[in-house]
Write a protein that holds these residues in place. Structure first.
Motif, PDB file in Angstrom:
ATOM      1  N   UNK A 220       0.780  -1.303   0.039  1.00 31.54           N
ATOM      2  CA  UNK A 220       0.077  -0.019  -0.090  1.00 31.54           C
ATOM      3  C   UNK A 220       0.651   1.203  -0.044  1.00 31.54           C
ATOM      4  N   UNK A 221       1.966   1.431   0.868  1.00 32.39           N
ATOM      5  CA  UNK A 221       2.660   2.661   1.095  1.00 32.39           C
ATOM      6  C   UNK A 221       3.480   2.826  -0.268  1.00 32.39           C
ATOM      7  N   UNK A 222       3.761   1.834  -0.939  1.00 33.29           N
ATOM      8  CA  UNK A 222       4.738   1.859  -2.260  1.00 33.29           C
ATOM      9  C   UNK A 222       4.076   2.029  -3.169  1.00 33.29           C
ATOM     10  N   UNK A 223       2.580   2.145  -3.114  1.00 30.48           N
ATOM     11  CA  UNK A 223       1.633   2.014  -4.435  1.00 30.48           C
ATOM     12  C   UNK A 223       1.676   1.063  -5.185  1.00 30.48           C
TER      13      UNK A 223
ATOM     14  N   UNK B 114      -7.459  -5.860  15.137  1.00 29.90           N
ATOM     15  CA  UNK B 114      -7.384  -4.364  15.670  1.00 29.90           C
ATOM     16  C   UNK B 114      -6.036  -3.901  15.139  1.00 29.90           C
ATOM     17  N   UNK B 115      -4.913  -4.389  15.815  1.00 30.86           N
ATOM     18  CA  UNK B 115      -3.525  -3.871  15.527  1.00 30.86           C
ATOM     19  C   UNK B 115      -3.128  -3.861  14.012  1.00 30.86           C
ATOM     20  N   UNK B 116      -3.538  -5.007  13.473  1.00 29.65           N
ATOM     21  CA  UNK B 116      -3.475  -5.074  12.108  1.00 29.65           C
ATOM     22  C   UNK B 116      -3.902  -3.825  11.232  1.00 29.65           C
ATOM     23  N   UNK B 117      -5.152  -3.487  11.743  1.00 31.19           N
ATOM     24  CA  UNK B 117      -5.832  -2.537  11.098  1.00 31.19           C
ATOM     25  C   UNK B 117      -5.150  -1.183  11.136  1.00 31.19           C
ATOM     26  N   UNK B 118      -4.741  -1.145  12.428  1.00 35.67           N
ATOM     27  CA  UNK B 118      -4.086   0.042  12.617  1.00 35.67           C
ATOM     28  C   UNK B 118      -2.687   0.415  12.001  1.00 35.67           C
ATOM     29  N   UNK B 119      -2.082  -0.752  11.878  1.00 35.40           N
ATOM     30  CA  UNK B 119      -0.925  -0.700  10.992  1.00 35.40           C
ATOM     31  C   UNK B 119      -1.105  -0.315   9.795  1.00 35.40           C
ATOM     32  N   UNK B 120      -2.319  -0.763   9.154  1.00 32.87           N
ATOM     33  CA  UNK B 120      -2.450  -0.600   7.796  1.00 32.87           C
ATOM     34  C   UNK B 120      -2.777   0.739   7.674  1.00 32.87           C
ATOM     35  N   UNK B 121      -3.672   1.295   8.501  1.00 27.26           N
ATOM     36  CA  UNK B 121      -4.075   2.442   8.485  1.00 27.26           C
ATOM     37  C   UNK B 121      -2.839   3.603   8.329  1.00 27.26           C
ATOM     38  N   UNK B 122      -1.965   2.966   9.052  1.00 25.36           N
ATOM     39  CA  UNK B 122      -0.702   4.057   9.179  1.00 25.36           C
ATOM     40  C   UNK B 122       0.169   4.082   7.821  1.00 25.36           C
ATOM     41  N   UNK B 123       0.115   2.797   7.254  1.00 28.49           N
ATOM     42  CA  UNK B 123       0.830   2.621   6.087  1.00 28.49           C
ATOM     43  C   UNK B 123       0.303   3.655   5.008  1.00 28.49           C
TER      44      UNK B 123
END
Lengths: 440, 562
Positions: free
Chosen positions: B253-256, B296-305
C-alpha cells in the motif's frame, strides 16, 4: 513466522591462509570480537530471535569452550555441523538443513561486517513477492599496505558484471568475468523488456540473500548446484527471462529433468488467484513503454539493494581484515578500552585503539590506531602503530611494531622492530630482530 | 464574538446581584478575555475596579454577616446558576464560585457565636439543601464547560458553531483529521501502545509513523508521510507482532504497488484469509472475540501505512460482523472455513459479479459512434469499456491524465492492448477536447451519504467542465463503496501523498530539490476530491441506475437487509 536466519560459518578463508591456518575464519578476532559476532549482531539488532548456524566441528567446539571466543548474543543459536574436509558449498549446506527450513530464509555469510538497514533488502523481498533479494555495496579500495605481501602487486580480481534496470532495484544480469569467454552477451528477451540496463562492475556482493522457501525445495531436487553465489544466483537471474517461465502452458509433459525442476520453481512462485485479481485491478506497473502488464507477467523476480553509504565489508582477504579492524569499533557501543585492562598511567593509548579485556599495558608505551587482543601483555617502551595484536600475545620491552598483524599467542622478543609483518600463531620472534616486509 | 456576548450577559447577572462572590468570577472572565486578546472596553474596566472595591468591603463584612444572609445569598447564587446559561464560559466560572460558597459559610459559622441557637438546626437544614443544590449545579455546569472547551481548539479551519453550548452532546472528530492537535496525537500513540496483540510483552507494539515535511496550512490537520520512510523501519524483521501477510500488504500500500479501491479491498481480504488460516484460538478464549481483537492492531498498522479507503472500511466491518456472529459452540476448523467462505462470497458478489452487472447496464448506455472520456485509471471503467468492445460496440476513448500519478498511462495501455482506439490528453486540455466528447465515464473511490462522489483529485474538475458543455457524466460505482460519511468539500477529510512525488527532473535539472529549505514553500499532493451531485447525471451500480441523491436510500436498504 516470516523469515528464518541462516548463518554460513563453514567457510575456509582460502584467500587469507596466513591467518586462517590456525584459527578458523569465523573465529578471527576483529576489534576483539570473533568475526561471527558481527552478522549475528546485525540479525539480533533487527529483531531475529533464532538463527541456524552452519559451521564446522572445530568452530563449534571453540564457541562452546573458549570464553573469549564465545559470541555473546541473546539469540537462540542452533548449530549444525558439516564435515570440514568435503567440498561442501553453501547450496549443499542448505540442502543439508532442508528439514529445518519451514519458511523463507535469510542467508548471511559469517564474514560480513555491515551496518545496512536490513529492512531495505527485506522490503524488496516482501513488497514485490520476489524469489531472491540480495545486498550489494560499492567496493572499497583498500589503501593500507598489507603486511606480508611483497610489493604492491595484487592478483587481478575477477570482476563481476551486474546489470540492473532503470530503477536500480531489479536484477537483470549477473555474470563473473571468469565465465565470460568471449565478451558479454545479453539476451534479446532481456533487452526487449528492459531497454535501459545499467551494468556495474565496481560492486561487492555482501553474500546476504533472502530466498523463498521454494528455492530450497528446488535445491533438494537439483543436486548439481553447490554454491549459492556461484551457481544459484546466476541461475535464478537467468531464469527470470527464460521462455519456459513465461509460457502459458500449465502442465508440461516433457520428461526433461530441468523442465520439471523449472515447473516446481514456478508453481510455488505462482501467485494465488486473489493476488492475481488484486494485481489486475491495481493501476500500478513497474515499467512503462510497452504493452506488458506489471513485471512483464513474469513470476520469478530477483531484486538487489545497492548500498552507497555506510559500512559493508566482506572479510575474506587480509586487506579487508585490516580495514575491518579499523572500522569495526563504530559498530558497537562498548568503550574502546576494556574496563578490566590494566593500563598504567604513563602510556599513550590513542582514541582509535582498542584494548581488550585483561590486558596489561606497561609504562611508556604508545599504542596508536591498533587493536590489542584479550589477555595480551605489552611491556615497557613499546610502540605499536597501525597494527593488530590478537589474543594472548606477549610483546617484550622496547619493541616497535608498525603496520603488522600478530596472531594469537605469539611472543615478540625484546627490541624487535617489525614493519608490515605478519607473525603467525604461537610464533616466537627473536629479540633484536628487524624486519620490514614492505618492499620485497 | 460569543465571548463578548457572554461578557454582557455576565455583566447583566452581576448588576442584578451585588455579591462578594462575583468578584471571583469576574476576574476569571476578564482574564479569559485578556488571554484571548480582546481589549477591555472602558465600561468593563470600570466594572473591574468596582468589583475589586466591593470585594475588599465584602471581605470585611463577611465575618459579621449572619448565617441567614449567607444562606439567602447561596440560594440566590444557585438559582442564578440554574438560570439558562447563555455561555459555557460563564457557567464554568460560576461553577468554581458556587463551590467556595459553602466554604466560607461554615467558617463564619464557627467563630461567630450563634445569635439564635434555637433557629440553627432549621437553618442548617436549609443551608445543607442549598449547599447540595449548589454543588449539583456546579458539577453540571463544570461538565458542560468541559464539553464546550475541547470543541474549540479542535480541527483548524472548521467553523465551530457556538450552538455547541445548547447541545449537550458534542460529536467527536476522527483522529486522522486532527493531526495538528498534539493531544490527539498523544492519544493515538497511547492507543497504539495498548493495541498489542494479546499475549505479547509490552516491548512489542505497533510503531507510530512520523509525518514528513512542511504541510500546507489548510491541510495541516492531515497526515503526510514519506515513501522513503516505511513503517517497517521500526518493526523487527521477522515480524512477530504483525502477521507477515499484513506487513507485506502494508508495504504494498505505502509504495503504491496495490493502488485503486477495488485492488486494495481484494488484497486486504486476501491477507485476512491468510491471517485466519494461520490463526489458532488461545486457550480460554473464544474465537469470535479474540480474532476481532487480533485484527485491531493489524488494521491500525495498515491505516498508518496508508489511510484506509471507504471500500476497505466496509469490508472490515463485514468481516468483523461475520466473526462476531460465529456461535460459540462452533469448532475452530468449522469456524475458520466458514469465515474463509464468507470472504470468498463477499469478493465474488460485491466485486466480481457487481462489475459484471454494472458492465451490462453500462453497455446499454454506450451507443455506436460514441466518444467516451475517462479520467485516470479506474478498474471498473476499464472493465466496462473492454466488455463493451467485446460486444462489438463502436466507440473511441479519450483518456485524460494528470500529474503526479499519471495513472492514465496504465489505463491507456490496457485499452490499447484490447484494440480500442484511444486519444491521450492531460487534464489541462480537457476544455479543448470536450466539444468532441459525447459521454464521460468516471470511477469513484466512495459515494457519500449526501450524494457527493469522492474520487481521484481532478474528477470534480472534469465533471464541472463536462456540465458546462452539457455532456452527460456517468459515475460507475459498486454498492460496497457507499459510505455513511457526509462531506461537502475536499479539505476536511482527504489524503496527503508524498510531497516528493511532485519533484521532477527535466534536462538534468531538479528545481524543487531543496524545497524543504525554503521556509515559505509547501508542496501539496492531494489524492482525493469530492464532486457535488449537481454535476453527476447518473450513478450506475449493480442495483441499477440511480441518481446521485438516492445514495442514502440504498444505504438504508442495505442496513435493513443486514
Amino acid at each position: 513466522m516470516e523469515l528464518q536466519a541462516v548463518l554460513m560459518a563453514a567457510g575456509g578463508g582460502s584467500r587469507m591462509t596466513d591467518l586462517t591456518y590456525s584459527t578458523p575464519k569465523p573465529m578471527l578476532p576483529v576489534g576483539n570480537k570473533p568475526l561471527m559476532w558481527y552478522p549475528l549482531n546485525l540479525l539480533e539488532r533487527v529483531g531475529f530471535e533464532e538463527v541456524i548456524v552452519i559451521t564446522t566441528k572445530e568452530v563449534q567446539k571453540m564457541m562452546s569452550t573458549d570464553p573469549k571466543m564465545k559470541p555473546d548474543v541473546k539469540m537462540k543459536m542452533e548449530v549444525v555441523c558439516v564435515p570440514e574436509d568435503g567440498d561442501m558449498g553453501t547450496a549443499d549446506a542448505l540442502r543439508h538443513i532442508q528439514q529445518k527450513i519451514k519458511t523463507d530464509i535469510l542467508v548471511v555469510s559469517c564474514d560480513l561486517i555491515t551496518d545496512v538497514a536490513l529492512h531495505e533488502v527485506v522490503d524488496l523481498f516482501r513488497a514485490h513477492n520476489a524469489t531472491l533479494a540480495m545486498l550489494m555495496s560499492k567496493a572499497y579500495e583498500f589503501t593500507e599496505t598489507v603486511p606480508g605481501q611483497k610489493g604492491k602487486k595484487r592478483t587481478a580480481e575477477q570482476r563481476d558484471f551486474v546489470g540492473v534496470d532503470q530503477s536500480g532495484k531489479r536484477l537483470l544480469f549477473m555474470a563473473n568475468e571468469a565465465d565470460l569467454e568471449d565478451g558479454l552477451s545479453v539476451r534479446k528477451s532481456i533487452i526487449r523488456k528492459h531497454p535501459r540496463m545499467h551494468i556495474k562492475t565496481g560492486l561487492v556482493d555482501a553474500h546476504l540473500y533472502c530466498l523463498k522457501k521454494a528455492v530450497v525445495d528446488f535445491l533438494t531436487e537439483n543436486k548439481s548446484i553447490s554454491s549459492i553465489r556461484g551457481e544459484l544466483v546466476p541461475y535464478l537471474v537467468r531464469k527470470q527471462f527464460s521462455n519456459a517461465v513465461n509460457s502459458q502452458k500449465v502442465k508440461d509433459d516433457s520428461e526433461d529433468q530441468t523442465q520439471k525442476n523449472n515447473e516446481k520453481l514456478l508453481i510455488s512462485s505462482r501467485d494465488e488467484s486473489l493476488l492475481q485479481l488484486a494485481q489486475e485491478r491495481s493501476c500500478w506497473n513497474d515499467h512503462r513503454g510497452d504493452m506488458c502488464e506489471a513485471y512483464h507477467g513474469g513470476k520469478l523476480r530477483c531484486y538487489v539493494h545497492i548500498m552507497d553509504q555506510g559500512l559493508c565489508y566482506r572479510v575474506n582477504t587480509l586487506a579487508a581484515y585490516i580495514e575491518a579492524n579499523r572500522q569495526a569499533p563504530k559498530l558497537f557501543d562498548e568503550p574502546p578500552v576494556h574496563s578490566s585492562a590494566a593500563i598504567s598511567e604513563r602510556c599513550q593509548v590513542g582514541s582509535d585503539s582498542i584494548i581488550g579485556a585483561q590486558c596489561q599495558i606497561a609504562d611508556k608505551t604508545s599504542i596508536k590506531r591498533s587493536t590489542i587482543g584479550v589477555s595480551s601483555t605489552v611491556k615497557e617502551r613499546v610502540k605499536v602503530t597501525n597494527s593488530i595484536v590478537m589474543h594472548g600475545v606477549t610483546i617484550e620491552e622496547g619493541c616497535n611494531i608498525q603496520g603488522s598483524v600478530i596472531c594469537s599467542n605469539a611472543i615478540i622478543g625484546r627490541g624487535a622492530d617489525l614493519k608490515y609483518c605478519l607473525v603467525g600463531n604461537g610464533q616466537r620472534i627473536e629479540p633484536e630482530v628487524s624486519r620490514d616486509q614492505r618492499m620485497g | 464574538m460569543c465571548n463578548s456576548c457572554a461578557f454582557y450577559h455576565f455583566a447583566a447577572v452581576f448588576v442584578s446581584f451585588n455579591h462578594l462572590l462575583h468578584g471571583f468570577e469576574k476576574t476569571g472572565g476578564i482574564e479569559r478575555a485578556k488571554s484571548e486578546g480582546k481589549e477591555l472596553t472602558k465600561e468593563e474596566k470600570q466594572r473591574l475596579r468596582k468589583e475589586k472595591k466591593q470585594q475588599k468591603k465584602n471581605k470585611e463584612k463577611k465575618d459579621d454577616r449572619a448565617s441567614q444572609e449567607s444562606g439567602r445569598e447561596k440560594q440566590g447564587v444557585s438559582s442564578a446558576a440554574s438560570a439558562p446559561q447563555p455561555s459555557a464560559q460563564s457557567a464554568a466560572q460560576k461553577a468554581p464560585s458556587a463551590v467556595p460558597a459553602p466554604v466560607p459559610v461554615p467558617a463564619s459559622e464557627a467563630p461567630a457565636p450563634a445569635p439564635a441557637p434555637a433557629d440553627k438546626p432549621a437553618k442548617s437544614k436549609a443551608e445543607l439543601k442549598a449547599e447540595r443544590r449548589a454543588r449539583q449545579e456546579a458539577e453540571r455546569a463544570s461538565k458542560q464547560g468541559k464539553k464546550g472547551d475541547p470543541g474549540q481548539p479542535g480541527a483548524a479551519g472548521k467553523p465551530k458553531a457556538p450552538a455547541s453550548e445548547l447541545q449537550p452532546v458534542v460529536k467527536r472528530l476522527p483522529e486522522h483529521i486532527q493531526v495538528d492537535n498534539p493531544d490527539v496525537l498523544k492519544k493515538l500513540a497511547k492507543k497504539l501502545e495498548r493495541q498489542q496483540t494479546p499475549g505479547q510483552n509490552s516491548a512489542k507494539k505497533i510503531p507510530l509513523r512520523l509525518d514528513y515535511g512542511y504541510k500546507v496550512s489548510l491541510f495541516s490537520h492531515l497526515h503526510q508521510y514519506s515513501r522513503k520512510a516505511p513503517l517497517t523501519q521500526q518493526l523487527s524483521i521477522p515480524s512477530t507482532v504483525i502477521h507477515p501477510a499484513i506487513v507485506r500488504l502494508g508495504l504494498q500500500y505505502s509504495q503504491g504497488i496495490v493502488a485503486g479501491s477495488n485492488a486494495r479491498s481484494v488484497a486486504l481480504l486476501h491477507a485476512f484469509r491468510q491471517v485466519i488460516r494461520d490463526y489458532t484460538t488461545p486457550p480460554n478464549e473464544e474465537l469470535s472475540r479474540d480474532l476481532v481483537n487480533r485484527l485491531k492492531p493489524y488494521i491500525s498498522f495498515l491505516n498508518q501505512c496508508r489511510p484506509l479507503s471507504a471500500s476497505m472500511g466496509n469490508a472490515i466491518k463485514y468481516i468483523k460482523k461475520e466473526i462476531s456472529n460465529i456461535p460459540s459452540q462452533c469448532k475452530e476448523e468449522e469456524a475458520k472455513s466458514k469465515l474463509l467462505h464468507c470472504i470468498e462470497w463477499y469478493i465474488k458478489e460485491k466485486i466480481i459479479l457487481a462489475a459484471k452487472a454494472i458492465a451490462e447496464s453500462s453497455i446499454e448506455k454506450i451507443s455506436d459512434g460514441d466518444v467516451i472520456l475517462i479520467y485516470g485509471c479506474s478498474s471498473l471503467v476499464n472493465h466496462i469499456l473492454c466488455e463493451a468492445f467485446e460486444k462489438s460496440r463502436k466507440f473511441r476513448v479519450i483518456v485524460v491524465d494528470s500529474r503526479p500519478r499519471l495513472e492514465g498511462r496504465e489505463a491507456l495501455r490496457r485499452l490499447v492492448q484490447r484494440g480500442i482506439s484511444c486519444t491521450y490528453v492531460l487534464i489541462s486540455a480537457v476544455s479543448y477536447i470536450l466539444p468532441e466528447v459525447s459521454k464521460v465515464f468516471l470511477g469513484a473511490h466512495a459515494l457519500l451519504a449526501n450524494g457527493y462522489v469522492m474520487s481521484r483529485v481532478g474528477t470534480s474538475q472534469i465533471a464541472l467542465v463536462a456540465k458546462a458543455f452539457n455532456v452527460p457524466v456517468l459515475v460507475c460505482c459498486e454498492t460496497y463503496k457507499f459510505c455513511e460519511r457526509v462531506q461537502t468539500d475536499s479539505f476536511v477529510s482527504n489524503e496527503l501523498d508524498d510531497p516528493d512525488d511532485l519533484i521532477v527532473t527535466r534536462k538534468g535539472r531538479t528545481q524543487l530539490e531543496n524545497w524543504q529549505q525554503e521556509p515559505s514553500l509547501g508542496l501539496l499532493n492531494l489524492v482525493y476530491d469530492v464532486t457535488p451531485p449537481d454535476f453527476v447525471d447518473l450513478v450506475i451500480t449493480e442495483l441499477g441506475m440511480i441518481p446521485c441523491t438516492s445514495v442514502p436510500v440504498v444505504l438504508r436498504v442495505k442496513n435493513v437487509d443486514q
